[in-house]
Design a protein around this motif. Sequence first.
Motif, mmCIF file in Angstrom:
data_model
loop_
_atom_site.group_PDB
_atom_site.id
_atom_site.type_symbol
_atom_site.label_atom_id
_atom_site.label_comp_id
_atom_site.label_asym_id
_atom_site.label_seq_id
_atom_site.Cartn_x
_atom_site.Cartn_y
_atom_site.Cartn_z
ATOM 1 N N UNK A 121 0.828 -1.196 0.000
ATOM 2 C CA UNK A 121 0.000 0.000 0.000
ATOM 3 C C UNK A 121 0.867 1.253 0.000
ATOM 4 N N UNK A 122 1.968 1.193 0.769
ATOM 5 C CA UNK A 122 2.842 2.345 0.858
ATOM 6 C C UNK A 122 3.687 2.571 -0.371
ATOM 7 N N UNK A 123 3.944 1.527 -1.133
ATOM 8 C CA UNK A 123 4.773 1.671 -2.337
ATOM 9 C C UNK A 123 4.286 0.682 -3.381
ATOM 10 N N UNK A 124 3.368 1.133 -4.206
ATOM 11 C CA UNK A 124 2.723 0.261 -5.191
ATOM 12 C C UNK A 124 3.744 -0.329 -6.140
ATOM 13 N N UNK A 125 3.486 -1.563 -6.538
ATOM 14 C CA UNK A 125 4.326 -2.198 -7.551
ATOM 15 C C UNK A 125 5.451 -3.033 -6.984
ATOM 16 N N UNK A 126 5.650 -3.008 -5.655
ATOM 17 C CA UNK A 126 6.706 -3.803 -5.055
ATOM 18 C C UNK A 126 6.090 -4.961 -4.284
ATOM 19 N N UNK A 127 5.763 -6.009 -4.981
ATOM 20 C CA UNK A 127 5.152 -7.176 -4.346
ATOM 21 C C UNK A 127 6.243 -7.997 -3.667
ATOM 22 N N UNK A 128 6.038 -8.286 -2.375
ATOM 23 C CA UNK A 128 7.070 -8.972 -1.611
ATOM 24 C C UNK A 128 7.009 -10.483 -1.751
ATOM 25 N N UNK A 129 5.829 -11.028 -1.704
ATOM 26 C CA UNK A 129 5.738 -12.483 -1.652
ATOM 27 C C UNK A 129 4.396 -12.941 -2.190
ATOM 28 N N UNK A 130 4.402 -14.146 -2.728
ATOM 29 C CA UNK A 130 3.189 -14.789 -3.213
ATOM 30 C C UNK A 130 2.706 -15.698 -2.087
ATOM 31 N N UNK A 131 1.591 -15.358 -1.472
ATOM 32 C CA UNK A 131 1.103 -16.076 -0.298
ATOM 33 C C UNK A 131 -0.215 -16.765 -0.618
ATOM 34 N N UNK B 130 9.768 -21.782 -2.161
ATOM 35 C CA UNK B 130 8.477 -21.752 -1.474
ATOM 36 C C UNK B 130 8.539 -22.595 -0.212
ATOM 37 N N UNK B 131 8.082 -22.020 0.886
ATOM 38 C CA UNK B 131 7.999 -22.754 2.145
ATOM 39 C C UNK B 131 6.540 -22.788 2.576
ATOM 40 N N UNK B 132 6.103 -23.920 3.079
ATOM 41 C CA UNK B 132 4.739 -24.072 3.586
ATOM 42 C C UNK B 132 4.800 -24.392 5.068
ATOM 43 N N UNK B 133 3.965 -23.711 5.848
ATOM 44 C CA UNK B 133 3.939 -23.872 7.294
ATOM 45 C C UNK B 133 2.493 -23.911 7.771
ATOM 46 N N UNK B 134 2.237 -24.568 8.908
ATOM 47 C CA UNK B 134 0.877 -24.557 9.461
ATOM 48 C C UNK B 134 0.560 -23.199 10.071
ATOM 49 N N UNK B 135 -0.689 -22.759 9.940
ATOM 50 C CA UNK B 135 -1.082 -21.511 10.588
ATOM 51 C C UNK B 135 -1.118 -21.673 12.101
ATOM 52 N N UNK B 136 -1.472 -22.859 12.562
ATOM 53 C CA UNK B 136 -1.479 -23.147 13.998
ATOM 54 C C UNK B 136 -0.403 -24.183 14.263
ATOM 55 N N UNK C 192 -0.212 -22.354 5.184
ATOM 56 C CA UNK C 192 0.147 -21.177 4.411
ATOM 57 C C UNK C 192 1.435 -21.458 3.653
ATOM 58 N N UNK C 193 1.453 -21.093 2.377
ATOM 59 C CA UNK C 193 2.702 -21.172 1.621
ATOM 60 C C UNK C 193 3.154 -19.755 1.297
ATOM 61 N N UNK C 194 4.451 -19.523 1.422
ATOM 62 C CA UNK C 194 5.045 -18.230 1.114
ATOM 63 C C UNK C 194 6.108 -18.446 0.047
ATOM 64 N N UNK C 195 5.910 -17.820 -1.100
ATOM 65 C CA UNK C 195 6.892 -17.936 -2.175
ATOM 66 C C UNK C 195 7.875 -16.778 -2.027
ATOM 67 N N UNK C 196 8.991 -17.079 -1.383
ATOM 68 C CA UNK C 196 10.004 -16.076 -1.117
ATOM 69 C C UNK C 196 11.329 -16.801 -0.911
ATOM 70 N N UNK C 197 12.295 -16.509 -1.754
ATOM 71 C CA UNK C 197 13.543 -17.278 -1.744
ATOM 72 C C UNK C 197 14.317 -17.139 -0.435
ATOM 73 N N UNK C 198 14.310 -15.945 0.157
ATOM 74 C CA UNK C 198 15.064 -15.745 1.392
ATOM 75 C C UNK C 198 14.497 -16.585 2.534
ATOM 76 N N UNK C 199 13.173 -16.534 2.706
ATOM 77 C CA UNK C 199 12.535 -17.290 3.783
ATOM 78 C C UNK C 199 12.646 -18.789 3.528
ATOM 79 N N UNK C 200 12.352 -19.217 2.296
ATOM 80 C CA UNK C 200 12.415 -20.645 1.966
ATOM 81 C C UNK C 200 13.836 -21.163 2.077
ATOM 82 N N UNK C 201 14.813 -20.331 1.750
ATOM 83 C CA UNK C 201 16.206 -20.755 1.843
ATOM 84 C C UNK C 201 16.602 -21.090 3.262
ATOM 85 N N UNK C 202 16.115 -20.320 4.221
ATOM 86 C CA UNK C 202 16.418 -20.597 5.613
ATOM 87 C C UNK C 202 15.740 -21.890 6.086
#
Length: 326
Positions: A110-120, A222-228, A238-248
């Motif tokens: 919302x603060x900076x349009x066009x910069x999508x961080x992750x595919x959730x 992509x990393x997938x984790x339980x919400x609970x 929930x799956x988060x498509x983000x190389x930095x998070x999935x890499x860890x």
Amino acid sequence: MSLDRLGGSPDSQAFELLGIGFRSRARTVAELAALAVREETAVRQDLERLQSDGYVAVQGDHVRYTAPEEVVADVVRRRSSDLSAEVLRRLADLAEVVGQLPALAREWDTGEAGQQLADVDVFHGPEAVVELWHVKQAKEPSLRTDVVLPDAAPLYVADPAMQRVWHEATQGEGRHARVIASLADGTHPAAQERIAQEMEAGVQIRLMAEPPGWFWITDETTVALPLVWGERWPTSVMSVRNRAVAGMASWMFERMWERAVPVHSGAATWDPLLTLMNGGATLEAAARALGISERTGRRRLSEAMSHFGVGSMLELGVAWGAVRPR
């Protein structure tokens, strides 16, 4: 208020303030306080807490923001800095931290349009785990899939159609599928036919006495984790498509894979046996997991004691621990 302290997280007011900052990109403490309709003193206190976790940087009256994906990746990296059992238990904290990402990402966008961080993506229901994987495959077929599966009971009896899709997606050049399952599932009579089918199809399976929690990674993107956290078979994921998070998360999986032992490893020496017992398995359970008799297991323990020149299991644990395979 470091996220590494006792698995805590910023309070709701601090995250609310952070969301306002992400949307507005307020450059000063005074401007942010005015937008939040709060006293500057209270805003500074929350900014100090947020700064300790890396979400913001405050220099005098000026405020600079850090993209939440970078903060999440850094928290995961710090939480994965050693391989102790405590770190594995804190996978629950990892899920909590990553769980903040979708809401913060929306504020950032919302603060900076066009910069999508992750595919959730978020899925609910008893088939959420399976549905998530199939949707992911339809969007972007993966070459590598790594899964931690504390409870495989829902998969003891395969759905032929889904199993065919799973095997097709995990076979071929450059592809692999690896599963870390629990010792209880690996030795359960009802699971043996399914295990044999998976191994015949090329799926690599290793066992741990108590896998810390369900999660999976595909292609280190992509990393997938339980919400609970804590559900052995999650009903909300929930799956988060983000190389930095999935890499860890992938790094953590590799450390767990090193400590797990192959299912039904008939050629096992005392190392896999001691690895399982070190993880909490009894001699009986560990021997069964390795496809050997309890008598053979005792003989291997005796051989290990002779090899290390010790006379008790306590001494064996100390001696083996000093040279255990990594």
